[in-house]
Scaffold this motif. Structure first.
Motif, short mmCIF file in Angstrom:
data_model
loop_
_atom_site.label_atom_id
_atom_site.label_comp_id
_atom_site.label_asym_id
_atom_site.label_seq_id
_atom_site.Cartn_x
_atom_site.Cartn_y
_atom_site.Cartn_z
N ARG A 246 9.86 3.12 22.48
CA ARG A 246 9.85 1.68 22.72
C ARG A 246 10.60 0.95 21.60
NH1 ARG A 246 5.58 -0.08 26.15
NH2 ARG A 246 4.21 1.64 26.84
N ARG A 247 11.34 -0.06 21.98
CA ARG A 247 12.00 -0.93 21.01
C ARG A 247 11.26 -2.25 20.81
NH1 ARG A 247 16.66 1.04 19.25
NH2 ARG A 247 17.61 2.73 20.45
N ASP A 248 10.39 -2.59 21.76
CA ASP A 248 9.54 -3.77 21.60
C ASP A 248 8.32 -3.61 22.48
OD1 ASP A 248 10.33 -4.44 24.23
OD2 ASP A 248 11.94 -5.73 23.51
N LEU A 249 7.38 -4.53 22.31
CA LEU A 249 6.10 -4.47 23.02
C LEU A 249 5.71 -5.86 23.46
CD1 LEU A 249 3.63 -2.68 23.81
CD2 LEU A 249 2.63 -3.31 21.60
N SER A 250 5.40 -6.01 24.75
CA SER A 250 5.01 -7.32 25.28
C SER A 250 3.51 -7.53 25.10
CB SER A 250 5.37 -7.44 26.76
OG SER A 250 4.64 -6.51 27.54
N LEU A 251 3.14 -8.74 24.66
CA LEU A 251 1.75 -9.13 24.44
C LEU A 251 1.49 -10.45 25.14
CD1 LEU A 251 1.64 -8.48 20.57
CD2 LEU A 251 0.82 -6.92 22.35
N GLU B 124 5.76 8.05 12.84
CA GLU B 124 6.43 9.24 13.33
C GLU B 124 5.38 10.28 13.71
OE1 GLU B 124 9.22 10.90 10.64
OE2 GLU B 124 10.70 9.29 10.91
N PRO B 125 5.53 10.92 14.87
CA PRO B 125 4.57 11.98 15.23
C PRO B 125 4.42 12.99 14.10
CG PRO B 125 5.98 11.48 17.09
CD PRO B 125 6.53 10.70 15.93
N PHE B 126 3.19 13.30 13.78
CA PHE B 126 2.88 14.14 12.62
C PHE B 126 3.16 15.59 12.97
CE2 PHE B 126 0.15 15.98 9.30
CZ PHE B 126 0.43 15.14 8.22
N LEU C 107 6.90 -7.92 20.39
CA LEU C 107 6.83 -7.42 19.02
C LEU C 107 7.85 -6.30 18.85
CD1 LEU C 107 4.94 -8.00 16.55
CD2 LEU C 107 3.66 -5.96 17.26
N PRO C 108 8.73 -6.38 17.83
CA PRO C 108 9.72 -5.31 17.64
C PRO C 108 9.07 -4.01 17.16
CG PRO C 108 9.82 -6.88 15.83
CD PRO C 108 8.87 -7.45 16.84
N LEU C 109 9.52 -2.89 17.74
CA LEU C 109 9.00 -1.58 17.39
C LEU C 109 10.14 -0.64 17.02
CD1 LEU C 109 6.36 -0.98 20.23
CD2 LEU C 109 6.01 -2.08 18.01
N GLN C 110 9.78 0.52 16.46
CA GLN C 110 10.75 1.56 16.16
C GLN C 110 10.65 2.65 17.22
OE1 GLN C 110 11.35 2.79 12.07
NE2 GLN C 110 9.89 1.25 11.35
N PRO C 111 11.73 2.95 17.93
CA PRO C 111 11.64 3.87 19.07
C PRO C 111 11.24 5.29 18.72
CG PRO C 111 13.94 3.30 18.59
CD PRO C 111 13.09 2.38 17.78
N ASP C 112 11.42 5.72 17.44
CA ASP C 112 11.01 7.07 17.07
C ASP C 112 9.56 7.15 16.61
OD1 ASP C 112 11.67 5.57 14.86
OD2 ASP C 112 12.51 7.24 13.72
N PHE C 113 8.84 6.03 16.62
CA PHE C 113 7.40 6.01 16.33
C PHE C 113 6.62 6.12 17.63
CE2 PHE C 113 6.82 3.61 12.02
CZ PHE C 113 7.72 4.48 11.41
N GLU C 114 5.44 6.72 17.57
CA GLU C 114 4.45 6.57 18.63
C GLU C 114 3.48 5.48 18.19
OE1 GLU C 114 1.97 9.99 19.31
OE2 GLU C 114 1.97 10.57 17.19
N GLY D 71 0.81 -1.21 0.00
CA GLY D 71 0.00 0.00 0.00
C GLY D 71 0.85 1.26 0.00
N THR D 72 0.42 2.26 -0.75
CA THR D 72 1.15 3.52 -0.86
C THR D 72 1.04 4.32 0.42
OG1 THR D 72 0.70 3.61 -3.24
CG2 THR D 72 1.34 5.67 -2.17
N VAL D 73 2.18 4.78 0.93
CA VAL D 73 2.19 5.64 2.12
C VAL D 73 3.00 6.89 1.80
CG1 VAL D 73 1.89 3.76 3.77
CG2 VAL D 73 4.20 4.43 3.08
N HIS D 74 2.71 7.96 2.54
CA HIS D 74 3.37 9.24 2.31
C HIS D 74 4.08 9.76 3.56
CE1 HIS D 74 1.55 9.65 -1.67
NE2 HIS D 74 0.44 9.17 -1.13
N THR D 75 3.98 9.04 4.67
CA THR D 75 4.71 9.35 5.89
C THR D 75 5.17 8.03 6.50
OG1 THR D 75 2.68 9.30 7.21
CG2 THR D 75 3.40 11.45 6.41
N PRO D 76 6.23 8.03 7.32
CA PRO D 76 6.66 6.79 7.98
C PRO D 76 5.59 6.35 8.99
CG PRO D 76 8.42 8.43 7.98
CD PRO D 76 7.17 9.15 7.58
N LEU D 77 5.01 5.18 8.76
CA LEU D 77 3.97 4.68 9.65
C LEU D 77 3.88 3.16 9.54
CD1 LEU D 77 1.53 3.89 7.55
CD2 LEU D 77 0.88 6.26 7.81
#
Length: 321
Positions: A241-246, A260-262, A205-212, A184-190
């Protein structure tokens, strides 16, 4: 995919000043909102507590609803500007028509992605011969200023990449998760992903620390970073966060939303996303005069009229209370 509120509030959202760089745990509950003739949705974004998660600016969760003797989803033609719509189903089917001439049935775990750009109109309906249940989510992604006036487009992706681990199955709807990239086409890092957990699953689950990030429960109960999340609620997780526990004591599913915060400030009103009140007023005028948005053919019914604009000027309300 529409906001059918006849008295919608206008809000300004976006900007990074109120986004904490540290992880948080904010449990938000949705409000019940009608969508068409017989569908009720739980509106999670925008919320009194939070208005965006990355570029995600609108989230509805609906069902599972028994529509065997009901018309199901019936959303007449309506316009959009400045955003992308994301249709995501767990049960049922939705027939999409738009002013580009697209006619596509979207089925469970298939991506229906519409980029409104400068302007598009569409309708959504359960097919006449539809299944018993309807269950899914409808979401919007705000377009950054560089792309908000792009040409409108519609994409349908029946095959999406997957990430698997013991007891965990993830479908990547948009963006990237653990190296798997959606078409799918995206226009921002998400990122947007659908997660299914088997009974007794404990995963990280691995996450990107600069994302919310936020987690939206679709079915069952999942402990997300130690917080119980059930359908009708969304857990905002912040950034850093670098990861998330489930942890799932029983089988369950949820959606992971992040980005990334908009940075840009947005004005949202009805089905329009702009930068100023003047943007919104012009879009509303263009819809009523038949300019810009084209025509949806094949829907059995009248198109929606845009609600009146609020009598007072739009005031920034920020991302949080």
């Amino acid at each position: 995919m529409s906001n059918l509120d006849v008295k919608p509030s206008a809000s300004v959202c976006g900007g990074r000043e109120d986004v904490s760089a540290a992880p948080v745990r904010e449990l938000l509950t949705g409000r019940i909102t009608p969508l068409g003739e017989s569908t009720r949705v739980r509106r999670l974004l925008p919320n009194l507590g939070r208005r965006m998660i990355g570029a995600w600016c609108f989230v509805d969760h609906y069902g599972p609803d028994d529509i065997a003797r009901e018309p199901g989803m019936q959303v007449p033609p309506h316009p959009h500007t400045g955003l992308q719509t994301v249709s995501w189903l767990h049960d049922g089917e939705v027939l999409h028509r738009d002013s580009l001439g697209s006619k596509q049935t979207v089925r469970p775990r298939e991506l229906g992605l519409m980029t409104s750009g400068r302007g598009i109109s569409h309708s959504e309906e359960s097919p006449r011969d539809h299944g018993r249940y309807l269950h899914g989510a409808q979401l919007w992604v705000a377009l950054p200023d560089a792309h908000r006036n792009t040409e409108p487009a519609f994409e349908h992706h029946a095959e999406l990449p997957e990430v698997t681990a013991h007891g965990l199955h993830a479908t990547v709807i948009l963006g990237e998760l653990d190296g798997a990239v959606s078409p799918g086409t995206v226009h921002t890092p998400l990122v947007g992903a659908d997660l299914t957990l088997a009974e007794g699953t404990a995963a990280r689950l691995p996450l990107q620390p600069d994302f919310e990030y936020a987690a939206l429960a679709m079915s069952g109960r999942v402990d997300v970073d130690g917080v119980a999340v059930t359908p009708g609620s969304l857990l905002y997780l912040g950034a850093g966060r670098r990861d998330l526990s489930l942890l799932a004591d029983s089988s369950a599913s949820l959606m992971l939303l992040g980005g990334e915060p908009f940075a840009e400030k947005l004005v949202m009103f009805w089905n329009f996303v702009g930068r100023t009140g003047e943007d919104i007023a012009q879009a509303r005028e263009d819809w009523h005069t038949g300019n810009r948005f084209g025509e949806v053919h094949g829907y059995d019914g009248d198109r929606l009229l845009a609600p009146e604009l609020p009598p007072t000027p739009l005031k920034p309300r920020g991302r949080e209370r």
